[in-house]
Design a protein around this motif. Structure first.
Motif, short mmCIF file in Angstrom:
data_model
loop_
_atom_site.label_atom_id
_atom_site.label_comp_id
_atom_site.label_asym_id
_atom_site.label_seq_id
_atom_site.Cartn_x
_atom_site.Cartn_y
_atom_site.Cartn_z
N PHE A 40 65.77 -16.71 -24.53
CA PHE A 40 65.30 -15.45 -23.99
C PHE A 40 64.89 -14.53 -25.13
O PHE A 40 65.52 -14.53 -26.20
N ALA A 43 60.36 -8.78 -24.35
CA ALA A 43 58.91 -8.64 -24.23
C ALA A 43 58.48 -7.29 -24.80
O ALA A 43 59.31 -6.40 -25.00
N THR A 47 61.41 -5.60 -21.54
CA THR A 47 62.13 -6.42 -20.57
C THR A 47 62.53 -7.75 -21.21
O THR A 47 61.95 -8.17 -22.21
N VAL A 49 62.62 -11.74 -21.07
CA VAL A 49 61.87 -12.83 -20.45
C VAL A 49 62.37 -14.17 -20.98
O VAL A 49 62.86 -14.26 -22.10
N ASP A 51 61.85 -17.81 -22.43
CA ASP A 51 60.88 -18.50 -23.29
C ASP A 51 61.13 -19.99 -23.15
O ASP A 51 61.76 -20.62 -24.00
N LEU A 93 66.46 -11.61 -12.69
CA LEU A 93 66.06 -12.50 -13.78
C LEU A 93 66.41 -13.95 -13.47
O LEU A 93 65.64 -14.87 -13.75
N SER A 96 63.90 -15.30 -11.22
CA SER A 96 62.63 -15.42 -11.94
C SER A 96 62.59 -16.69 -12.78
O SER A 96 61.57 -17.39 -12.83
N LEU A 100 60.03 -19.94 -12.61
CA LEU A 100 59.31 -20.47 -13.78
C LEU A 100 59.57 -21.97 -13.95
O LEU A 100 58.65 -22.74 -14.24
#
Length: 229
Positions: A40, A43, A47, A49, A51, A93, A96, A100
């Motif tokens: 992680f 960003a 935030t 995100v 990776d 998260l 999310s 992904l």
């Protein structure tokens, strides 16, 4: 204090907890290889995100491939501590990251299909399993139990007949509507991935998604059980 909630201070960069075994999960403080963890980063908008390809620039931190651990890191604000910056981890998260991982798997399935390493339809899947061409099988969560059972019988027959160490992995990760949204007309009820680089990529990503949804454990070899969402 439990084993999952250490009171020792967190390290502050990608080398946090790095040793011969790999990097350290910011939740469990257990080391692992990059393939066992999700990276992680912060960003530009502040935030957090995921990776997944481990290639985004900047300081990173790591969490084991387990939805409950990502949710715990959010709840305890561990990302801000680990990344040493005032970042905001969205409450969703964990969901999310699931999306992904699912999209990444679907993309690889489409690549495998274009490479001739992906077949769908119960008869083609059964034939791929019985011939030993299948690396793994997939069923939609709405697939009829009878159809799944027939393919499971083929998996078991191959396993016993060839005396392999394990049965061909079986996954049941998506509903038909989910696949239609991501794959369009390529959605399937039963499918098999075949040998090849793209096919191997599908199996790798399917195991990662299953592991993420099931408390860090993969159940693929044991049959096509319905997965947590």
């Amino acid at each position: 204090m439990t084993a999952h909630e250490p009171d020792a201070p967190l390290e502050d960069d990608d080398l946090a907890g790095y040793d011969v075994n790999g990097r350290m999960c910011i939740v469990t403080r257990e080391s692992g290889s990059p393939e066992e963890l999700i990276r992680f980063v912060a960003a530009p908008d502040g935030t957090v995100v995921a990776d997944l390809k481990r290639e985004l620039p900047g300081r990173g931190c790591w969490v084991k491939i387990d939805r409950s651990l990502v949710d715990r890191a959010v709840a305890k604000k561990l990302f801000a501590r680990a990344l040493k910056t005032d970042v905001k981890a969205a409450d969703d998260l964990g969901a999310s990251v699931d999306r992904l991982l699912a999209a990444q798997l679907m993309q690889m399935m489409n690549m495998a299909r274009k490479a001739g390493q992906f077949v769908s339809g119960s008869s083609k899947v059964d034939a791929a399993v019985r011939s030993g061409a299948a690396l793994a099988v997939f069923h939609s969560t709405g697939a009829a139990d009878d159809g799944v059972r027939k393919i499971d019988q083929a998996r078991k027959a191959w396993h016993l007949g060839m005396e392999t160490e394990e049965e061909i992995p079986s996954f049941r990760l998506f509903s038909e509507s989910e696949m239609e949204g991501l794959m369009g007309q390529n959605a399937f009820i039963h499918a098999a991935v075949l040998a090849g680089q793209a096919g191997e990529g599908v199996v790798k990503r399917a195991k990662m998604l299953e592991q993420y949804r099931n408390g860090g454990q993969s159940r693929a070899a044991g049959g096509a059980g319905r997965q947590k969402q």
